[in-house]
Design an enzyme around this catalytic site. Structure first.
Site, PDB file in Angstrom:
ATOM      1  N   ASP A 198     -12.186  -6.165  -1.909  1.00 46.12           N
ATOM      2  CA  ASP A 198     -13.098  -7.298  -1.700  1.00 46.12           C
ATOM      3  C   ASP A 198     -14.448  -6.752  -1.219  1.00 46.12           C
ATOM      4  OD1 ASP A 198     -11.088  -7.215   0.897  1.00 46.12           O
ATOM      5  OD2 ASP A 198     -13.172  -7.384   1.457  1.00 46.12           O
ATOM      6  N   GLU A 253       0.811  -1.226   0.000  1.00 50.56           N
ATOM      7  CA  GLU A 253       0.000   0.000   0.000  1.00 50.56           C
ATOM      8  C   GLU A 253       0.846   1.279   0.000  1.00 50.56           C
ATOM      9  OE1 GLU A 253      -3.901  -1.564   2.469  1.00 50.56           O
ATOM     10  OE2 GLU A 253      -2.070  -1.157   3.597  1.00 50.56           O
TER      11      GLU A 253
HETATM   12  N1  ADE Z   1      -9.041  -4.675   4.299  1.00 53.61           N
HETATM   13  C1  ADE Z   1      -9.337  -5.113   3.058  1.00 53.61           C
HETATM   14  N2  ADE Z   1     -10.438  -5.871   3.067  1.00 53.61           N
HETATM   15  C2  ADE Z   1     -10.856  -5.927   4.350  1.00 53.61           C
HETATM   16  C3  ADE Z   1     -11.935  -6.581   5.000  1.00 53.61           C
HETATM   17  N3  ADE Z   1     -12.793  -7.331   4.329  1.00 53.61           N
HETATM   18  N4  ADE Z   1     -12.047  -6.423   6.342  1.00 53.61           N
HETATM   19  C4  ADE Z   1     -11.160  -5.660   7.036  1.00 53.61           C
HETATM   20  N5  ADE Z   1     -10.124  -5.038   6.468  1.00 53.61           N
HETATM   21  C5  ADE Z   1      -9.970  -5.163   5.137  1.00 53.61           C
END
Ligand code: ADE
Length: 228
Positions: A196, A11
């Site tokens: 996600d 990142e």
């Molecule tokens: N960072 C990226 N995806 C995430 C998720 N589903 N829950 C917590 N932090 C995250």
């Protein structure tokens, strides 16, 4: 001095790579990479995952570098059907979804002592991030980002965070970075790219799309640094 914090190397590595005249100093176990973006002084740190690592990094950055603003960058889970993987969320406020003294009569998510649930981000910096996202050509929404020491990967927890806090994205650091900035009176902002959907597929989507999402986040930050 502009401070930039991300949890993972992926990142922030390509943000460090944009800087010239680099020096690195280690404070409280965190490597702070300081350099120039054009004429601007920038310090970038990888804090590690979660609220404790991000809080200690933020405090160390504030004490050592006295940044005029701190930007938290990275990837995050998407809680809104209006966005898809790779799109951007900018926080207008942050919350900590795992803070809970409600058995004592407090609102869920209330931060004891400062007695607020949502911490607002800096309006001007947030507006500049929005301009940068538009200029970089990504789809985005501005809203609440919820943080907690949990990777969210199921519908029940996702719905809990959406319904209790009105959040449109979840991650693990923005809330604690905002908390530390708030008590130190340092302006802050959060920009995240969706890796996600924080649902049943998140454990597969995160490793698949993390790199692509981080690249999107970094191209926005590059645009932002040229504007600030
Ligand atoms: N960072 C990226 N995806 C995430 C998720 N589903 N829950 C917590 N932090 C995250």
């Amino acid at each position: 001095m502009i401070g930039i914090i991300g949890a993972m190397d992926i990142e922030v590595e390509n943000i460090k790579a944009l800087l010239s005249d680099i020096t690195t100093e280690t404070v409280s176990g965190v490597d702070f990479v300081k350099g120039k973006f054009g004429q601007k002084d920038v310090v970038v740190a990888k804090c590690g995952v979660g609220k404790v690592f991000s809080a200690l990094c933020t405090e160390a950055m504030i004490l050592k570098y006295k940044p005029k603003v701190i930007i938290n960058v990275g990837v995050a889970g998407c809680l809104t059907p209006e966005l898809k993987i790779g799109d951007i969320v900018i926080a207008d406020k942050v919350v900590q979804h795992d803070m809970d003294t409600s058995p004592l009569g407090d609102p869920i998510g209330m931060l004891s002592d400062i007695n607020i649930v949502h911490i607002p981000t800096d309006k001007d910096v947030t507006a500049l991030l929005e301009e940068s996202v538009k200029s970089a050509g990504f789809d985005f929404r501005t809203g609440t980002i919820a943080s907690g020491d949990q990777f969210i990967a199921d519908k029940e927890k996702k719905d809990f965070i959406k319904s209790n806090f009105g959040a449109i994205s979840c991650e693990m650091e923005g809330g604690s970075i905002g908390h530390v900035c708030y008590v130190n009176n340092v302006p802050f902002a959060v920009l995240r790219a969706m890796s996600d959907g924080a649902d049943d597929g998140a454990n597969m989507d995160f490793p698949t799309f993390c790199k692509m999402a981080a690249e999107n986040e970094i191209s926005v930050i590059k645009n932002f640094l040229s504007r600030i």
